[in-house]
Every structure is written in structure tokens, then in C-alpha cells.
Scaffold this active site. Sequence first.
Site, short mmCIF file in Angstrom:
data_model
loop_
_atom_site.label_atom_id
_atom_site.label_comp_id
_atom_site.label_asym_id
_atom_site.label_seq_id
_atom_site.Cartn_x
_atom_site.Cartn_y
_atom_site.Cartn_z
CG ASP A 17 -2.29 0.57 0.94
OD1 ASP A 17 -2.35 1.81 0.82
OD2 ASP A 17 -3.28 -0.17 0.84
CG HIS B 131 -5.34 3.65 1.07
ND1 HIS B 131 -4.90 2.38 0.80
CD2 HIS B 131 -6.63 3.70 0.64
CE1 HIS B 131 -5.88 1.69 0.25
NE2 HIS B 131 -6.94 2.47 0.14
CB SER C 6 -9.41 0.52 -0.04
OG SER C 6 -8.67 0.62 -1.23
#
Length: 576
Positions: free
Chosen positions: A167, A222, A384
Site C-alpha cells: 500500500d 491509506h 479498500s
Amino acid sequence: MKKRFVWLVPALFLLFLFSDASHAGDGTNGGTPSKSSGGYVPGEILVKFKPRVRLSALSGYLDRYGLRFLRSFPIIGVEHLKLPEGFDVPTAIQKMEADPNVEYVEPNYIYRIDAVPNDTHFALLWGLHNTGQNVNGTTGTADADIDAVKAWDISTGSPDVVVAIIDSGVHTAHPDLKANIWVNTGETAGNGIDDDLNGYVDDVHGWDFIHNDNIPEDENGHGTHVAGTVAAVGNNDAGVAGVSWNAKLMVLRAFDKDGVGSAAAEIQSISYASAMGAHIINASWGGGSYSRALKDAIDASPAVVVCAAGNGGDDLIGDNNDATPHYPSGYSSANIIAVAATDQNDNLASFSNYGPSSVDVAAPGVNILSTANNGGYIYLHGTSMATPHVSGVAALVMGQSLAASDQNRLLAATDIIARIKSTVDPLSSLSGLISTGGRINAAKALGGNGDENGDEEGGGCFIATAAFGSYGEFHVRILRNFRDRYLQSHALGRAFIRFYYRHSPAWARGIRGNELLRKAVRAALLPVVGASWLALTFGILPVLSALLSGCGLFFCIVRVTRKGDRPLKVFKSGRG
């Protein structure tokens, strides 16, 4: 007077415990899902030469056309090359495709993370335990969750399981993550030496494939959020809990501060994760074009690769991946499980992609609270956010498999995927939209019976489960029903539950291994079970009234009995 007070304490405690109290949800506003777009890195290609001429063909292209060698992916036999100035990608591909020594050549496609932003209370983690509570301004439906709390009665996860987070990096010092960050035991931190000879110097927690260094910290947020859903530390009296409380998080940064990454960085990350023993790879990203090299890297990995199905297009409405493929979730690789997102009411999220053939399961992906880059917590939504729920369940199943490996029951990636897919909760809202037609259920995946009696069964009754032998046992179900109906309904009850969850797993382990202690605890719990059954059957107020009346009657009987037992006083006359 003191004796009377002692008898009144239990009654007053019960009355206080079950008094009603309200709680407010977090008022953080939600965001909007982003579009995952394609494209490629200018001036870069990925090429696979035929094995018998690989070295000579590579050398010929480097010498003849002035290409620059960037890196090799030996597991899949692919070279990452930089084109010279004035040589564009389409022209290079056209020329190389005509060469019989080239097996395939493609651009270095771009992929993007699949979420946009939208702290610290377990009650807000509706995806793990949904009681119909209000989260971030939205009221949910009871049991529209993955039954994580029931699963934790069976297993809270193993520290021997490694989940690679490919990520934007992870904030490794986050208080809710740092204890679960993977450590490469073959490397000595800070000595500037590649101790384990894997090609990476001081890769203690993973690697940053954006800056090519050993500091895979998050510049986007994220990856940190994803990591928290997978394996934020559980039972630490702070923040949130991950699906697997104890799994280790291998940090592999393949996306920059804007959430953009290339196929080359992702292939490097997957190759690293596979070589360093990751059991699960979380891929909360996608949207680029079909990359054969990326698929080859996934095919070559022994890990379960959990992929986001994607968040639709510019209209913010989910697309059919069967018609418009989304990668890497759309690859036919046997070790991929593709994940759509559901909301708090078990409906497919409006932004979530779907596909009757190309998407496997669904998981919570709206208003998901998890760890943030600033050390706090934040709501995000997207496929996600759904994906790490599945990665967490895969980690629980793998941990259960590792514990039983002495009985030759170690599961392969395809076994774990089959277990997760075969134990979903079928939902009419997902029927015909994804292949299983269901949302994942962690308890069922671990061999439990999940929603046998609905969410009132709850979970987390560690001591009762240890004493009676099964979380589905009759006495344990009564205690769960009582807890969910009365203790979860107000602040004091929830505080007691948090205290219990913090301390009871260790106590339960001691009880489970001692048969004499199990019998003693069963005997001690029987009156509690009886009182709980009465409360569930007749209501808490009638039971409290009966208890108080019984106590009053008992005091009266004791008082009368004591008066009857007193010796009579004899008064003597003053006369002689």
C-alpha cells in the site's frame, strides 16, 4: 445494620447496572469514493524473454537500442527496462512483440488505491459487531457484520501469521499498530548490512519500493487505515481492534503520497512478501490495465492475495467487473479472492464494483473506523476498506491452521479462500451480483456456527466458553443473549464488557487446561445463568422486583425467626 446493608448491595448494584444510558455516535463526515484509473509510467516497459535466450536477448536490446536495465524479477523471469529518450512505449512494444525471442512485453501500468477519507470505541466498529448502532450518522441493521466477536471466542489470531500490506506504507509507530508490526529476525537494525542476504539492507519492517529504502512510512494514510482493520492490537484498552488481534504486519510501500503506484513496484512488493514468508497479501488497490507480469507475480506467490473489487467510475456508481474488468481483482489466479463492499444494512455499497463471475465475496466497506497517520483514528470507505476485513479473516483461519499443523492440517492459499467463500452469510441484496452471493462470516470460517441464533448470541464469553466447552453451548448462549440485550445497551455495561475482554482471555486459558477448575467455574456460573435466563424470559424489571421482594421477605423471616429464638425475660417480684 451492617448485615442488612450487605444483602442490599447486590440488588442496588443490579439496579444501577441496568439503568439506561444513551451514547452518541461520532459526527465525522463521510467522503466520496475515488475512481481507479489506468495509464502507465512513461518510458518504462516490462518484458519477458524466452527462457533459453533470456540473457543474450536482454544484452542485445541493451546494447543495440540503448535501453537501461532497472531491475529483474527472477521468480517470473521479467525485466524492468527504461527506454532511451525519443523512444515511446507503444513503439517499443510494437517492435519487441515482433521478436520471436520475446514471450511478452507491456507498459509499466499504473494502479491506484481504492478509497477516500470520509476514536477509539469498539462500539463504532460496526463491521465487526453490528447491533444497529449509529455510526458516523448512519444507523445500521443488527448482525450486518462479519461476526468477529463470535470468532474471537475461537481465536483472536496468531503472531506467527504474517500479512503483507502492499500500500502507501504504514505509520509503524501508531499506538494501536506498533506491537503488531512485523520484524525481520534475520536483519540487524541499523548496521548497514544485508544480514539475511535477501538484497535489502536493514529491511527490519519491510521495504519502501517508492524511495527504495528501508523506511516504508505512510505519506498518504491509506495503508495505515488498512493495516488497522487487519490487525490493530486487540484488548489494549485503547483505539480500535483489528479482525486478527495478533497477526504481524509486513509493511511494503508501493504507492506514493498521492496513492499512485506502478506494476513494477507492486511486483517487487509481491516478490518480497512471497520470499519473506507472508501468508496473506492485502491489495486494496487496482484499476490499471491487464498486466501479465503482475499476474505472473501473483501466480508465483504461495500467499492468499486479497484484492479490492474497485469503486466504480466518475459517476460514483459501482461497475460490473464482468463487463469492464478491474485488475488485479479480475485475474483468474487461483490464490486471489476479490472483495466487494457492503454498508451498515448489508446492502452492496453504492460505489462498489460487483461481478457475478469476477467478484467472490463482500465485506463491510462504508464508514469504517481505523487507524490514521496522525496516530489517531479516521473514517474511510471503499472496497479498500472491505478488503482488509477479508485479510483479517484469512489471518484467523491461517492461525488456526498453524496451531493444528502438527496434525498435518496446514492449509494452502486455495484452501483458505475456499473456506472463506463457503462460509459466507447469503444475502438477497448480493444474490446475482457476486459469485457467492454473500458477506463474509469470520466465526463460520473458523468452524463456528456463526448466526445460529442471530446476533443476540454475541461473542466474547471467554470464561463461560472455557468452562462449558463451546461458544454454542446452551448456558453460554444464555449469557451472550443477556450481555447483548442488557449490558451493551448503556455506558456502564459496555465499560464492564471492555474490562472483561481485556482480562478474561488469559483467565480462560487457565480454566481451559484445568478440568477441576472448569467444574468449579461451571458451578459458580450456574446461578448467573439462571438469573440471566429469568431476565431474558420475563424482563429485567420483573426479575429485579422479584429479587428485591425476595430479599425483603428473607429479611422478614430472619427477623421473625430471631425474635422467636430470644429467651423470655423473667421479672422477679420485689416481695420476699
